[in-house]
Design an enzyme around this catalytic site. Structure first.
Site, short mmCIF file in Angstrom:
data_model
loop_
_atom_site.label_atom_id
_atom_site.label_comp_id
_atom_site.label_asym_id
_atom_site.label_seq_id
_atom_site.Cartn_x
_atom_site.Cartn_y
_atom_site.Cartn_z
N SER A 1 32.45 27.73 -22.91
CA SER A 1 33.23 28.44 -22.72
C SER A 1 32.51 28.30 -21.68
CB SER A 1 33.31 29.75 -23.44
OG SER A 1 34.05 30.85 -22.33
N TYR B 1 28.47 37.24 -25.86
CA TYR B 1 29.66 36.23 -25.64
C TYR B 1 28.75 35.50 -24.35
CZ TYR B 1 33.94 33.22 -25.17
OH TYR B 1 34.77 32.33 -25.80
P1 NAD Z 1 41.04 34.17 -31.69
O1 NAD Z 1 39.63 35.45 -31.02
O2 NAD Z 1 41.97 33.52 -31.84
O3 NAD Z 1 40.14 33.15 -33.46
C1 NAD Z 1 38.71 33.38 -33.55
C2 NAD Z 1 38.65 32.50 -35.01
O4 NAD Z 1 37.59 32.97 -35.64
C3 NAD Z 1 40.03 33.21 -35.84
O5 NAD Z 1 40.21 32.00 -37.22
C4 NAD Z 1 39.21 33.97 -37.35
O6 NAD Z 1 39.64 34.33 -38.20
C5 NAD Z 1 37.81 33.70 -36.76
N1 NAD Z 1 36.40 34.26 -37.17
C6 NAD Z 1 36.05 35.76 -36.83
N2 NAD Z 1 34.87 36.05 -37.23
C7 NAD Z 1 34.75 35.32 -38.47
C8 NAD Z 1 34.29 34.70 -39.24
N3 NAD Z 1 32.88 36.11 -39.29
N4 NAD Z 1 33.87 33.88 -40.27
C9 NAD Z 1 34.66 32.86 -40.04
N5 NAD Z 1 35.97 32.56 -39.30
C10 NAD Z 1 35.79 33.85 -38.78
O7 NAD Z 1 39.89 33.54 -30.92
P2 NAD Z 1 40.40 31.98 -29.69
O8 NAD Z 1 40.39 32.88 -28.99
O9 NAD Z 1 40.98 30.85 -30.38
O10 NAD Z 1 39.04 31.00 -29.61
C11 NAD Z 1 38.91 30.07 -30.18
C12 NAD Z 1 37.27 29.40 -29.31
O11 NAD Z 1 37.23 29.34 -27.84
C13 NAD Z 1 36.15 30.39 -30.02
O12 NAD Z 1 35.15 29.69 -30.11
C14 NAD Z 1 36.28 30.54 -28.20
O13 NAD Z 1 34.79 31.52 -27.79
C15 NAD Z 1 37.30 29.75 -27.57
N6 NAD Z 1 37.12 29.96 -26.23
C16 NAD Z 1 38.52 30.36 -25.69
C17 NAD Z 1 39.14 30.85 -25.08
C18 NAD Z 1 39.83 31.77 -25.12
O14 NAD Z 1 40.88 32.07 -23.57
N7 NAD Z 1 40.78 32.09 -25.98
C19 NAD Z 1 38.21 30.72 -24.01
C20 NAD Z 1 37.32 30.40 -23.77
C21 NAD Z 1 35.86 29.78 -25.12
#
Ligand code: NAD
Length: 270
Positions: free
Chosen positions: A142, A155
């Site tokens: 991130s 995080y």
């Molecule tokens: P999200 O919260 O929408 O989805 C997270 C996913 O992880 C879901 O499918 C959930 O079921 C799964 N998950 C959570 N705990 C789990 C566990 N214990 N075992 C198995 N699965 C589990 O996340 P997102 O916003 O789509 O982000 C996805 C990735 O992108 C992450 O690594 C996040 O850090 C990164 N990211 C997101 C953003 C953003 O703005 N959304 C920004 C930077 C980085």
């Protein structure tokens, strides 16, 4: 194209992981989905991907906080497809506490899901990649892997450490075998997670979703707009191509310039 490759994408039941799984499937990968959610919705997603992309798509509900379930996830992927050629460490859990009040169980849970799980998965898939002399690992970090942020110790720490794991994995695979490991550093991506915060802001201020989204992004110095999950998925797919063999050990921002321009004085004249 990635026709015939077998991909395991953690946390792919929604958001960026789901989008990545679909991009990889559209390029011809068989995909193992993982993550939590409503069983019927996940089955609709799985069957829909098979129908749309003509590849094999499976789902495993492993909780990545549990090492035994991670092993089962890898075993079932190999049993279904024969190998894990592409691993995308995407799943995340987020807590929102300042360090003074950070519950230790929450801390340990975040470390388990966000960092230890990618380590175990990497450890489990590398032997198969070495045997096939082909492998791609992409860790989803991130912009908060590049900067601190109040109330986000879990995080910031795990996303920073994922960049270290990426470099360490690249170091151990940077021989002649066709295996790479890279990270991406997304800025704010429009996923159910960020939508929830934009909706909260809209409600608090009595403004529209679009106006709240603009304010949300301005506060994060990302005025160019949200990163769309599909675009992050395409960057991940790019890193998985044969032609990306020379790229390893990197972490690539995809953030509308947020991390590259954070010292910019936006009021200064051109
Ligand atoms: P999200 O919260 O929408 O989805 C997270 C996913 O992880 C879901 O499918 C959930 O079921 C799964 N998950 C959570 N705990 C789990 C566990 N214990 N075992 C198995 N699965 C589990 O996340 P997102 O916003 O789509 O982000 C996805 C990735 O992108 C992450 O690594 C996040 O850090 C990164 N990211 C997101 C953003 C953003 O703005 N959304 C920004 C930077 C980085």
């Amino acid at each position: 194209m990635l026709k015939g490759k077998n991909a395991l994408v953690t946390g792919s039941t929604r958001g960026l992981g789901e989008a990545t799984a679909k991009v990889l499937a559209s390029e011809g990968c068989n995909v193992m989905l993982n993550g939590f959610g409503d069983a019927d919705e996940i089955e609709t997603l799985r069957a829909g991907m098979e129908a749309e992309f003509g590849v094999s798509v499976r789902y495993h509900d492993a909780d990545l906080a549990d090492a035994a379930q991670i092993d089962a996830l890898v075993d079932e992927t190999v049993a279904a497809f024969g190998s894990v050629d592409i691993l995308v460490n995407n799943a995340v859990i987020r807590y929102f506490h300042r360090i003074d009040n950070f519950d230790r169980d929450d801390w340990n849970h975040a470390l388990a899901v966000n960092l230890t799980a990618p380590f175990i998965l990497t450890q489990r898939v590398l032997p198969g990649m070495r045997a096939k002399e082909w492998g791609r690992i992409v860790n989803i970090s991130s912009v908060l892997g590049l900067s601190g942020q109040t109330g986000r110790a879990d995080y910031v720490t795990t996303k920073t450490a994922l960049i270290g794991l990426t470099r360490a994995t690249a170091a151990e695979t940077s021989d002649s075998l066709n295996i790479t490991c890279n990270a991406i550093n997304p800025g704010s991506v429009l996923t159910p997670n960020s939508e929830k915060f934009v909706n909260q802001l809209a409600e608090e201020k009595g403004i529209s979703f679009d106006a709240a989204a603009e304010e949300y992004l301005l506060r994060r110095r990302q005025p160019g707009g949200f990163v769309l999950p599909e675009r992050a998925g395409k960057l991940i797919a790019f890193l998985c191509q044969d032609s990306s063999f020379d790229i390893t050990g990197t972490s690539i921002p995809i953030d509308h310039g947020r991390s590259g321009t954070w010292l910019q004085d936006r009021t200064a004249p051109d």
